[in-house]
Design a protein around this motif. Structure first.
Motif, PDB file in Angstrom:
ATOM      1  N   VAL A   8       2.759   1.755  -7.325  1.00 46.52           N
ATOM      2  CA  VAL A   8       4.024   2.291  -6.820  1.00 46.52           C
ATOM      3  C   VAL A   8       4.439   1.579  -5.531  1.00 46.52           C
ATOM      4  CG1 VAL A   8       5.165   4.329  -5.865  1.00 46.52           C
ATOM      5  CG2 VAL A   8       3.742   4.537  -7.912  1.00 46.52           C
ATOM      6  N   PHE A   9       3.519   1.436  -4.604  1.00 47.21           N
ATOM      7  CA  PHE A   9       3.856   0.791  -3.335  1.00 47.21           C
ATOM      8  C   PHE A   9       4.223  -0.672  -3.557  1.00 47.21           C
ATOM      9  CE2 PHE A   9       2.646  -1.115   0.872  1.00 47.21           C
ATOM     10  CZ  PHE A   9       3.646  -0.499   1.601  1.00 47.21           C
ATOM     11  N   ARG A  10       3.533  -1.329  -4.482  1.00 45.98           N
ATOM     12  CA  ARG A  10       3.876  -2.723  -4.774  1.00 45.98           C
ATOM     13  C   ARG A  10       5.285  -2.838  -5.360  1.00 45.98           C
ATOM     14  NH1 ARG A  10       0.263  -3.856  -8.565  1.00 45.98           N
ATOM     15  NH2 ARG A  10      -1.366  -2.387  -8.000  1.00 45.98           N
ATOM     16  N   GLN A  11       5.684  -1.869  -6.157  1.00 43.66           N
ATOM     17  CA  GLN A  11       7.052  -1.881  -6.689  1.00 43.66           C
ATOM     18  C   GLN A  11       8.068  -1.842  -5.544  1.00 43.66           C
ATOM     19  OE1 GLN A  11       7.964   1.209  -9.582  1.00 43.66           O
ATOM     20  NE2 GLN A  11      10.126   1.191  -9.023  1.00 43.66           N
ATOM     21  N   ILE A  12       7.804  -0.969  -4.576  1.00 47.18           N
ATOM     22  CA  ILE A  12       8.708  -0.843  -3.432  1.00 47.18           C
ATOM     23  C   ILE A  12       8.744  -2.135  -2.628  1.00 47.18           C
ATOM     24  CG2 ILE A  12       8.965   0.323  -1.199  1.00 47.18           C
ATOM     25  CD1 ILE A  12       7.930   2.881  -2.655  1.00 47.18           C
ATOM     26  N   CYS A  13       7.566  -2.712  -2.370  1.00 47.76           N
ATOM     27  CA  CYS A  13       7.520  -3.947  -1.585  1.00 47.76           C
ATOM     28  C   CYS A  13       8.219  -5.094  -2.305  1.00 47.76           C
ATOM     29  CB  CYS A  13       6.069  -4.324  -1.289  1.00 47.76           C
ATOM     30  SG  CYS A  13       5.252  -3.202  -0.125  1.00 47.76           S
ATOM     31  N   LYS A  14       8.064  -5.150  -3.627  1.00 47.01           N
ATOM     32  CA  LYS A  14       8.734  -6.198  -4.395  1.00 47.01           C
ATOM     33  C   LYS A  14      10.251  -6.072  -4.266  1.00 47.01           C
ATOM     34  CE  LYS A  14       8.368  -9.692  -7.319  1.00 47.01           C
ATOM     35  NZ  LYS A  14       7.554 -10.886  -7.053  1.00 47.01           N
ATOM     36  N   ALA A  18       8.961  -8.820  -1.126  1.00 43.40           N
ATOM     37  CA  ALA A  18       7.635  -9.437  -1.202  1.00 43.40           C
ATOM     38  C   ALA A  18       7.602 -10.449  -2.346  1.00 43.40           C
ATOM     39  CB  ALA A  18       6.563  -8.372  -1.401  1.00 43.40           C
ATOM     40  N   ASP A  19       6.997 -11.597  -2.112  1.00 38.04           N
ATOM     41  CA  ASP A  19       6.977 -12.658  -3.120  1.00 38.04           C
ATOM     42  C   ASP A  19       5.777 -12.566  -4.052  1.00 38.04           C
ATOM     43  OD1 ASP A  19       9.344 -14.071  -2.374  1.00 38.04           O
ATOM     44  OD2 ASP A  19       8.288 -14.865  -0.633  1.00 38.04           O
ATOM     45  N   VAL A  20       4.584 -12.595  -3.488  1.00 35.98           N
ATOM     46  CA  VAL A  20       3.344 -12.575  -4.269  1.00 35.98           C
ATOM     47  C   VAL A  20       2.514 -11.406  -3.781  1.00 35.98           C
ATOM     48  CG1 VAL A  20       1.261 -13.854  -4.904  1.00 35.98           C
ATOM     49  CG2 VAL A  20       3.402 -15.089  -4.481  1.00 35.98           C
ATOM     50  N   MET A  21       1.933 -10.640  -4.708  1.00 29.63           N
ATOM     51  CA  MET A  21       1.168  -9.465  -4.310  1.00 29.63           C
ATOM     52  C   MET A  21      -0.195  -9.443  -4.984  1.00 29.63           C
ATOM     53  SD  MET A  21       4.132  -6.543  -4.144  1.00 29.63           S
ATOM     54  CE  MET A  21       4.732  -6.889  -5.787  1.00 29.63           C
ATOM     55  N   VAL A  22      -1.092  -8.675  -4.382  1.00 25.61           N
ATOM     56  CA  VAL A  22      -2.455  -8.517  -4.889  1.00 25.61           C
ATOM     57  C   VAL A  22      -2.734  -7.030  -5.028  1.00 25.61           C
ATOM     58  CG1 VAL A  22      -4.899  -9.012  -4.466  1.00 25.61           C
ATOM     59  CG2 VAL A  22      -3.150 -10.636  -3.709  1.00 25.61           C
ATOM     60  N   THR A  23      -3.439  -6.658  -6.089  1.00 27.34           N
ATOM     61  CA  THR A  23      -3.796  -5.256  -6.296  1.00 27.34           C
ATOM     62  C   THR A  23      -4.807  -4.802  -5.245  1.00 27.34           C
ATOM     63  OG1 THR A  23      -5.674  -5.773  -7.741  1.00 27.34           O
ATOM     64  CG2 THR A  23      -3.509  -5.507  -8.792  1.00 27.34           C
ATOM     65  N   GLU A  24      -5.049  -3.513  -5.210  1.00 29.64           N
ATOM     66  CA  GLU A  24      -6.198  -3.005  -4.469  1.00 29.64           C
ATOM     67  C   GLU A  24      -7.452  -3.671  -5.039  1.00 29.64           C
ATOM     68  OE1 GLU A  24      -5.803   1.567  -3.988  1.00 29.64           O
ATOM     69  OE2 GLU A  24      -4.678   0.987  -5.782  1.00 29.64           O
ATOM     70  N   PHE A  25      -8.431  -3.908  -4.161  1.00 29.19           N
ATOM     71  CA  PHE A  25      -9.620  -4.554  -4.712  1.00 29.19           C
ATOM     72  C   PHE A  25     -10.412  -3.596  -5.593  1.00 29.19           C
ATOM     73  CE2 PHE A  25     -12.933  -3.918  -1.022  1.00 29.19           C
ATOM     74  CZ  PHE A  25     -12.673  -2.577  -1.005  1.00 29.19           C
ATOM     75  N   VAL A  26     -11.087  -4.165  -6.587  1.00 32.96           N
ATOM     76  CA  VAL A  26     -11.854  -3.369  -7.540  1.00 32.96           C
ATOM     77  C   VAL A  26     -13.274  -3.922  -7.633  1.00 32.96           C
ATOM     78  CG1 VAL A  26      -9.876  -2.642  -8.909  1.00 32.96           C
ATOM     79  CG2 VAL A  26     -11.058  -4.746  -9.508  1.00 32.96           C
ATOM     80  N   VAL A 205      -0.432 -23.684   7.859  1.00 34.39           N
ATOM     81  CA  VAL A 205      -0.559 -22.798   6.698  1.00 34.39           C
ATOM     82  C   VAL A 205       0.560 -23.049   5.694  1.00 34.39           C
ATOM     83  CG1 VAL A 205      -1.765 -20.976   7.975  1.00 34.39           C
ATOM     84  CG2 VAL A 205       0.738 -20.912   7.780  1.00 34.39           C
ATOM     85  N   SER A 206       0.262 -22.767   4.436  1.00 34.09           N
ATOM     86  CA  SER A 206       1.261 -22.889   3.372  1.00 34.09           C
ATOM     87  C   SER A 206       2.044 -21.600   3.179  1.00 34.09           C
ATOM     88  CB  SER A 206       0.573 -23.270   2.058  1.00 34.09           C
ATOM     89  OG  SER A 206      -0.073 -24.513   2.175  1.00 34.09           O
ATOM     90  N   GLY A 207       1.526 -20.506   3.683  1.00 40.27           N
ATOM     91  CA  GLY A 207       2.189 -19.222   3.544  1.00 40.27           C
ATOM     92  C   GLY A 207       1.615 -18.215   4.505  1.00 40.27           C
ATOM     93  N   VAL A 208       2.269 -17.070   4.587  1.00 45.07           N
ATOM     94  CA  VAL A 208       1.857 -16.005   5.499  1.00 45.07           C
ATOM     95  C   VAL A 208       1.736 -14.712   4.707  1.00 45.07           C
ATOM     96  CG1 VAL A 208       2.516 -14.636   7.516  1.00 45.07           C
ATOM     97  CG2 VAL A 208       2.937 -17.104   7.494  1.00 45.07           C
ATOM     98  N   MET A 209       0.675 -13.983   4.950  1.00 41.38           N
ATOM     99  CA  MET A 209       0.421 -12.715   4.259  1.00 41.38           C
ATOM    100  C   MET A 209       0.655 -11.549   5.213  1.00 41.38           C
ATOM    101  SD  MET A 209      -3.152 -11.389   2.517  1.00 41.38           S
ATOM    102  CE  MET A 209      -3.087 -12.559   1.167  1.00 41.38           C
ATOM    103  N   TRP A 219      10.110  -2.626   4.872  1.00 42.95           N
ATOM    104  CA  TRP A 219      11.312  -3.444   5.039  1.00 42.95           C
ATOM    105  C   TRP A 219      10.994  -4.777   5.710  1.00 42.95           C
ATOM    106  CZ3 TRP A 219      10.940   1.759   6.003  1.00 42.95           C
ATOM    107  CH2 TRP A 219      11.738   2.599   5.227  1.00 42.95           C
ATOM    108  N   VAL A 220       9.746  -4.944   6.197  1.00 48.29           N
ATOM    109  CA  VAL A 220       9.371  -6.168   6.896  1.00 48.29           C
ATOM    110  C   VAL A 220       9.573  -7.402   6.024  1.00 48.29           C
ATOM    111  CG1 VAL A 220       6.914  -6.037   6.251  1.00 48.29           C
ATOM    112  CG2 VAL A 220       7.596  -7.254   8.338  1.00 48.29           C
ATOM    113  N   PHE A 221       9.427  -7.270   4.698  1.00 51.44           N
ATOM    114  CA  PHE A 221       9.617  -8.427   3.820  1.00 51.44           C
ATOM    115  C   PHE A 221      11.089  -8.863   3.809  1.00 51.44           C
ATOM    116  CE2 PHE A 221       6.044  -5.925   2.110  1.00 51.44           C
ATOM    117  CZ  PHE A 221       5.041  -6.862   2.280  1.00 51.44           C
ATOM    118  N   ARG A 222      11.975  -7.889   3.735  1.00 56.95           N
ATOM    119  CA  ARG A 222      13.410  -8.180   3.785  1.00 56.95           C
ATOM    120  C   ARG A 222      13.783  -8.786   5.130  1.00 56.95           C
ATOM    121  NH1 ARG A 222      17.078  -3.059   2.804  1.00 56.95           N
ATOM    122  NH2 ARG A 222      16.635  -2.647   5.002  1.00 56.95           N
ATOM    123  N   GLU A 223      13.241  -8.206   6.188  1.00 54.53           N
ATOM    124  CA  GLU A 223      13.527  -8.687   7.531  1.00 54.53           C
ATOM    125  C   GLU A 223      13.030 -10.119   7.715  1.00 54.53           C
ATOM    126  OE1 GLU A 223      11.507  -5.748   9.774  1.00 54.53           O
ATOM    127  OE2 GLU A 223      12.984  -4.169   9.397  1.00 54.53           O
TER     128      GLU A 223
END
Length: 310
Positions: A8-14, A18-26, A205-209, A219-223
């Motif tokens: 759910v939170f990843r849906q909101i961030c997308k 947000a460009d690329v996301m990772v699940t909770e670790f398992v 760096v090639s990207g920032v996480m 909203w930080v991703f939009r900002e």
């Protein structure tokens, strides 16, 4: 970000950029035992792609088998190995950042997962800069991971002993990015578009996480995207818009299979709600109220009270 970056939170961030996301670790062992609760942590939707599933464990062969099971079930865009988690219950089982103290074992895990996923999906790794200030070895670890077939490396700029205290060392992250040919993604103390721009321009760096900052401010991703494009800061998100997102998050969580029913979902959301409300007017009383919520209706009542009082 365990317990935070669920589907759910990843849906909101997308939706917020947000460009690329990772699940909770398992746990690899949980996957191997076909534990239904563990499998829930790997859920994502096609709309969230590109998305990776993050695994932790200390047995390269078992980690590889678990990775292939996940690939067969879910078809993620990549598998990410967690060498960064500082939490005692993970470290005590020789997982997460504990492997930074044992490079041969770290390599064995990386090679096991890379071999299992070869030709199917890329494998990446997330590390910290070292176990403690006396054993900062991120450059060496990054080179070893590259040699083991990792196709990107994310680096949190703190040691395990720091936890989340002190400042992230971006000088070490930069040194790692210059030492390897694969992309390096920097992480730590990124809370605004200006932070993203500064680290992208000032390091290799090639990207920032972005991690913990999104808990309070998705909203930080939009900002960040707006700042990178225009060099301008967006105005603060209005209180009403913030509450609208909070309530939507609660509704989506209560409808999710993850929590079973509304009461369990909202109780699980309590810490998330308190993170969202940092800086809100009357934050102290808000936290006291939110610590007891058990339904979406209660959250809606608190939101109405908050906006009326502002």
């Amino acid at each position: 970000m365990a317990g935070v970056t669920d589907v759910v939170f990843r849906q909101i961030c997308k939706e917020l950029g947000a460009d690329v996301m990772v699940t909770e670790f398992v746990s690899a062992e949980g996957i191997m035992q076909a534990d239904d609760r563990t499998r829930k942590y790997t859920e994502f939707t096609d709309g969230q792609r590109p998305v990776g599933v993050q695994l932790f464990g200390a047995d390269g062969e078992r980690m590889g088998e678990a990775a292939r099971k996940i690939v067969d079930w879910k078809r993620p865009d990549f598998i990410d190995i967690n060498y960064g988690c500082p939490v005692n219950k993970v470290v005590s089982k020789n997982g997460g950042s504990s492997l930074l103290k044992d490079c041969p074992l770290l390599e064995s895990v990386a090679r096991g997962v890379a071999k299992a996923c070869e030709g199917v999906v890329p494998v990446t790794a997330k590390i910290r800069i070292g176990w403690d200030e006396k054993s900062i070895n991120a450059v060496e670890v990054s080179r070893r991971l590259e040699d083991c077939g990792m196709q990107a490396i994310s680096i949190h700029g703190r040691t395990r002993s720091q936890g989340y205290g002190g400042e992230a060392c971006w000088e070490t992250i930069d040194a790692c990015a210059r030492a390897v040919r694969v992309p390096v993604i920097g992480n730590g103390d990124i809370a605004s578009g200006a932070d993203v721009a500064r680290r992208k321009s000032g390091t290799a760096v090639s990207g920032v996480m972005i991690g913990r900052a999104a808990m309070q401010n998705p909203w930080v991703f939009r900002e960040a995207k707006h700042f990178l494009k225009t060099g301008e800061l967006l105005p603060p998100v209005p209180l009403a818009e913030r509450w609208e997102l909070v309530m939507r998050h609660c509704r989506l969580a209560s409808e999710s299979r993850r929590y079973g029913n509304e009461r369990h979902a909202i109780m699980a959301m309590r810490s998330r709600l308190m993170a969202y409300c940092k800086g809100f007017p009357g934050a102290k009383e808000l936290r006291q109220r939110l610590a007891r919520v058990e339904s979406v209706a209660q959250v809606e009542e608190i939101a109405a009270w908050s906006m009326a009082a502002a």
